[in-house]
Design an enzyme around this catalytic site. Structure first.
Site, PDB file in Angstrom:
ATOM      1  N   HIS A 174       0.191  -1.317  -0.302  1.00 58.45           N
ATOM      2  CA  HIS A 174      -0.021   0.271  -0.011  1.00 58.45           C
ATOM      3  C   HIS A 174       0.823   1.387  -0.217  1.00 58.45           C
ATOM      4  CE1 HIS A 174       0.781  -0.689   4.109  1.00 58.45           C
ATOM      5  NE2 HIS A 174       0.936   0.726   4.457  1.00 58.45           N
ATOM      6  N   ASP A 234       1.281   5.368   1.854  1.00 59.70           N
ATOM      7  CA  ASP A 234      -0.116   5.563   2.980  1.00 59.70           C
ATOM      8  C   ASP A 234      -1.199   6.855   2.943  1.00 59.70           C
ATOM      9  OD1 ASP A 234       1.060   3.850   4.349  1.00 59.70           O
ATOM     10  OD2 ASP A 234       2.800   5.338   5.478  1.00 59.70           O
ATOM     11  N   HIS A 265       4.472  -0.149  -0.081  1.00 57.24           N
ATOM     12  CA  HIS A 265       5.947  -0.793   1.098  1.00 57.24           C
ATOM     13  C   HIS A 265       4.681  -1.277   1.847  1.00 57.24           C
ATOM     14  CE1 HIS A 265       3.682   2.242   3.194  1.00 57.24           C
ATOM     15  NE2 HIS A 265       3.543   1.750   4.704  1.00 57.24           N
ATOM     16  N   ARG A 280       5.596   6.048  14.541  1.00 60.39           N
ATOM     17  CA  ARG A 280       5.260   6.479  13.140  1.00 60.39           C
ATOM     18  C   ARG A 280       4.661   8.210  13.009  1.00 60.39           C
ATOM     19  NH1 ARG A 280       0.569   6.624   9.882  1.00 60.39           N
ATOM     20  NH2 ARG A 280       1.180   5.095   8.233  1.00 60.39           N
TER      21      ARG A 280
HETATM   22  C1  OGA Z   1       3.127   2.727   8.176  1.00 59.96           C
HETATM   23  C2  OGA Z   1       3.321   1.224   8.147  1.00 59.96           C
HETATM   24  C3  OGA Z   1       4.858  -1.062   8.248  1.00 59.96           C
HETATM   25  C4  OGA Z   1       5.723  -1.589   9.176  1.00 59.96           C
HETATM   26  O1  OGA Z   1       3.946   2.749   9.079  1.00 59.96           O
HETATM   27  O2  OGA Z   1       2.623   3.083   7.460  1.00 59.96           O
HETATM   28  O3  OGA Z   1       3.040   0.350   6.929  1.00 59.96           O
HETATM   29  O4  OGA Z   1       7.401  -1.357   9.159  1.00 59.96           O
HETATM   30  N1  OGA Z   1       4.026   0.423   8.850  1.00 59.96           N
HETATM   31  O5  OGA Z   1       5.549  -1.161  10.785  1.00 59.96           O
HETATM   32 MN    MN Z   2       1.708   2.287   5.973  1.00 60.19          MN
END
Ligand code: OGA
Ligand code: MN
Length: 278
Positions: free
Chosen positions: A96, A98, A254, A269
């Site tokens: 996806h 974000d 990702h 994050r």
């Molecule tokens: C995000 C996500 C990936 C991860 O934070 O948007 O998809 O590796 N994380 O935690």
């Molecule tokens: Mn993500």
């Protein structure tokens, strides 16, 4: 500051920067060039409180608050992504980009590793410039007129994402504002506002294509999703505690790999707001 590519496709490890410091505009400019050149950049051995991570993120723009997930109590702009041995599923476990469901999806995401499993829990990234460029001229011409219908509050098939998250992960969800726009239409081929390059804009949020029936668009969406993450377009990042990744959501996808069933993984994050895709 040095950049060391980690794959032929995208991704570079940056050395010589301490992100906990107040960085000069010229250092921020160098980091921006590295991000535009490599699409995702990685920093090792950082020592960041949520507040310092947030201060770094604010250098790139306004902060985006996740509409469905609860931020940290003392620092709501930071989302703690936590997976424990009890969780069946992980956050971000399908390919996806974000907040694709938002009218103005996230420009970038800054993810900082707080506690990583002894092995596993890597994140994969895919270069969507390369995915676009590899398409035939006929496919490029056809896609140039098509918009994806990007849905945030439901899974494909119609299950509510809130209910699904509540049932499968321990991370706390929040009730989104009643007027939140959770479906947006975006061009399948988008132009990067800074580099001017075209990339494929596809991911798990794309449920339909504008003006097509479900049976017409489902195979095309599946084809594009498979195509967009071919091995030659991707890299894989192995985290250590203190690693930080900064990715450009405008030209990458990702996926978080869920391969550490008996262990805990904790990440912090922060997401930076972006523009309307064109
Ligand atoms: C995000 C996500 C990936 C991860 O934070 O948007 O998809 O590796 N994380 O935690
Ligand atoms: Mn993500």
């Amino acid at each position: 500051m040095d950049a060391h590519p980690i794959a032929g496709s995208l991704g570079a490890e940056i050395s010589g920067v301490d992100l906990s410091q107040d960085l000069s505009d010229s250092v921020i400019g160098e980091i921006r060039s590295a991000l535009l050149d490599h699409q995702v950049i990685f920093f090792r051995d950082q020592n960041l409180t949520p507040q310092r991570q947030l201060a770094f993120a604010r250098r790139w723009g306004k902060i985006h608050l996740h509409p469905f997930m609860a931020g940290m109590p003392d620092c709501p702009e930071v989302l703690e992504i936590r997976k424990t041995p009890d969780d069946k599923r992980n956050f971000g476990g399908s390919w996806h980009t974000d907040q694709m469901f938002a009218p103005q999806p996230a420009m970038g995401t800054i993810l900082y590793a707080q506690q990583v499993p002894s092995v596993g829990g890597d994140t994969m990234f895919s270069n969507q410039y390369l995915a676009y460029e590899a398409l035939s001229d006929g496919m490029k011409a056809m896609l140039s007129r098509v918009r994806g219908v990007c849905v945030g509050d439901k899974k494909r098939g119609g299950v509510s994402r809130m209910d699904y998250n509540a049932a499968t992960i321990a991370m706390k969800t929040v009730e989104p504002p009643k007027d939140l726009q959770t479906t947006s239409m975006h061009p399948l081929v988008r132009t990067h506002p800074e580099t001017g390059r075209k990339s494929l804009y596809i991911g798990s949020h794309v449920h339909y294509l504008e003006g097509m029936t479900e049976s017409e668009c489902a195979p095309l969406i599946q084809y594009l999703r498979d195509h967009s993450v071919k091995p030659e377009f991707v890299c894989r990042f192995q985290w250590r505690n203190g690693s930080l990744a900064f990715w450009d959501n405008r030209c990458t996808q990702h996926l978080a790999i869920n391969d550490y069933p008996a262990e805990t993984r904790v990440m912090h994050r922060v997401t930076v707001r972006g523009d309307t895709p064109f």
